[in-house]
Write a protein that holds these residues in place. Structure first.
Motif, PDB file in Angstrom:
ATOM      1  N   LYS A 116      35.314  45.427  35.794  1.00  6.23           N
ATOM      2  CA  LYS A 116      35.510  46.824  36.184  1.00  6.23           C
ATOM      3  C   LYS A 116      34.207  47.453  36.659  1.00  6.23           C
ATOM      4  CE  LYS A 116      37.347  51.255  34.543  1.00  6.23           C
ATOM      5  NZ  LYS A 116      38.091  51.469  35.801  1.00  6.23           N
ATOM      6  N   ASP A 117      34.270  48.075  37.829  1.00  8.07           N
ATOM      7  CA  ASP A 117      33.148  48.784  38.457  1.00  8.07           C
ATOM      8  C   ASP A 117      31.993  47.855  38.837  1.00  8.07           C
ATOM      9  OD1 ASP A 117      34.501  51.226  38.181  1.00  8.07           O
ATOM     10  OD2 ASP A 117      33.697  51.530  36.162  1.00  8.07           O
ATOM     11  N   ASN A 118      32.207  46.563  38.792  1.00 11.64           N
ATOM     12  CA  ASN A 118      31.172  45.611  39.178  1.00 11.64           C
ATOM     13  C   ASN A 118      31.440  45.052  40.564  1.00 11.64           C
ATOM     14  OD1 ASN A 118      29.548  45.750  36.907  1.00 11.64           O
ATOM     15  ND2 ASN A 118      30.673  44.139  35.822  1.00 11.64           N
ATOM     16  N   GLY A 140      39.719  46.325  38.640  1.00 11.37           N
ATOM     17  CA  GLY A 140      38.917  47.480  39.014  1.00 11.37           C
ATOM     18  C   GLY A 140      37.516  47.174  39.488  1.00 11.37           C
ATOM     19  N   ALA A 141      37.308  45.988  40.080  1.00 10.16           N
ATOM     20  CA  ALA A 141      35.987  45.674  40.631  1.00 10.16           C
ATOM     21  C   ALA A 141      35.617  46.679  41.718  1.00 10.16           C
ATOM     22  CB  ALA A 141      35.978  44.255  41.200  1.00 10.16           C
ATOM     23  N   ALA A 142      34.342  47.005  41.782  1.00 13.08           N
ATOM     24  CA  ALA A 142      33.877  47.974  42.784  1.00 13.08           C
ATOM     25  C   ALA A 142      33.963  47.411  44.193  1.00 13.08           C
ATOM     26  CB  ALA A 142      32.447  48.395  42.468  1.00 13.08           C
ATOM     27  N   ASN A 180      26.284  45.303  50.243  1.00  9.59           N
ATOM     28  CA  ASN A 180      26.377  45.810  48.868  1.00  9.59           C
ATOM     29  C   ASN A 180      25.283  46.828  48.564  1.00  9.59           C
ATOM     30  OD1 ASN A 180      27.856  45.635  46.326  1.00  9.59           O
ATOM     31  ND2 ASN A 180      25.998  44.712  45.459  1.00  9.59           N
ATOM     32  N   ASP A 186      26.987  41.912  40.726  1.00  9.37           N
ATOM     33  CA  ASP A 186      26.975  41.845  39.262  1.00  9.37           C
ATOM     34  C   ASP A 186      27.645  40.586  38.728  1.00  9.37           C
ATOM     35  OD1 ASP A 186      26.036  44.724  38.922  1.00  9.37           O
ATOM     36  OD2 ASP A 186      27.911  45.004  40.039  1.00  9.37           O
TER      37      ASP A 186
END
Length: 276
Positions: A116-118, A140-142, A180, A186
């Motif tokens: 998530k968010d990575n 929810g990966a960024a 990126n 990440d």
């Protein structure tokens, strides 16, 4: 490659991923009856080795793999221990049910750490890498970046939700960093086993990141561990098979609820009469 030569002893019936209906059971089988729609956990374990007794069945020291160490599913009938049968969720098609086995590899690799968010880079967009694209999106990966030499597979990755895709080359690391925001990712999911991909995956990984290594390569890999791992504080996960049955439960949830749509990966259907 060397791994296959050590494990596959012809004659052998190939076929790994499968789904089907039970046609007969042994006298001691109580949980399944003829007609039950199942998929197969393809790693048959011994339950007696040190790892099995610790509950690490996916690391059984005497594992026999369907279609590799024992006859597989390219046949009208397949003989399986009852404990290797997974009861499919209601409404799952035969194609998607068969895909649960490789999808489970992707689940095991992609959920070894947080997504998530990575920002995530996936090296190798074969079926498992493509599944990982969908999993990263569902978690929810960024951003999800794919690296793959085959243009058709790069297109499939975009259909699965990849943010950007790249052919591998000497500038791969710079290209991924550029899109990126000028920094490394990440998370890296290495699905190819290619030595260059392993090295580039570690190069593009930001300090403190984590990497799953699932691909089985054809040659040893030489790395500068000082610069690529130790001083960057990188966490490395070696991935083999699926955690039994934890990974299957997560896989079933992704696919039966629609969290991940794998329909772009089912590209062709062939009648059995065309199989030779």
């Amino acid at each position: 490659n060397d791994w296959a030569q050590r494990h596959i002893q012809p004659p052998r019936v190939f076929g790994h991923e499968m789904s089907g209906r039970i046609v007969a059971t042994g006298p001691d089988v109580a949980d399944f009856t003829p007609g039950t729609f199942v998929a197969a956990e393809t790693h048959v374990v011994d339950h007696t080795c040190r790892q099995c007794q610790r509950g690490l069945f996916h690391l059984c020291e005497n594992v026999r793999v369907l279609g590799v160490d024992r006859d597989g599913s390219f046949a009208r009938f397949v003989l399986l221990p009852a404990e290797n049968c997974w009861r499919n969720a209601p409404g799952l098609s035969a194609e998607v049910a068969a895909l649960q086995e490789p999808f489970g590899n992707a689940v095991h690799a992609a959920t070894a750490g947080p997504l998530k968010d990575n920002a995530v880079a996936i090296f190798g967009l074969g079926p498992i890498g493509l599944c990982a694209v969908g999993i990263a999106r569902a978690e929810g990966a960024a951003a999800v970046y794919g690296i793959e030499p085959n243009p058709y597979r790069r297109e499939l990755a975009q259909r699965m939700g990849a943010t950007a895709v790249f052919p591998p080359g000497t500038s791969t690391v710079e290209e991924v960093r550029k899109v990126n925001g000028g920094v490394g990712v990440d998370v890296v999911l290495e699905m190819s086993g290619h030595p260059a991909a392993v090295e580039q995956g570690l190069q593009v990984l930001h300090s403190g990141g984590w990497i799953s290594l699932l691909g089985i390569g054809d040659a040893p890999v030489t790395l500068d561990l000082n610069d690529l791992v130790v001083t960057k504080g990188i966490t490395i996960y070696g991935i083999f098979g699926r955690r039994i049955w934890e990974t299957w439960e997560r896989t079933s949830d992704y696919l039966s609820t629609g969290k991940v749509d794998v329909s772009p990966l089912i590209t062709h259907r062939f009648p059995l009469d065309d199989f030779q």
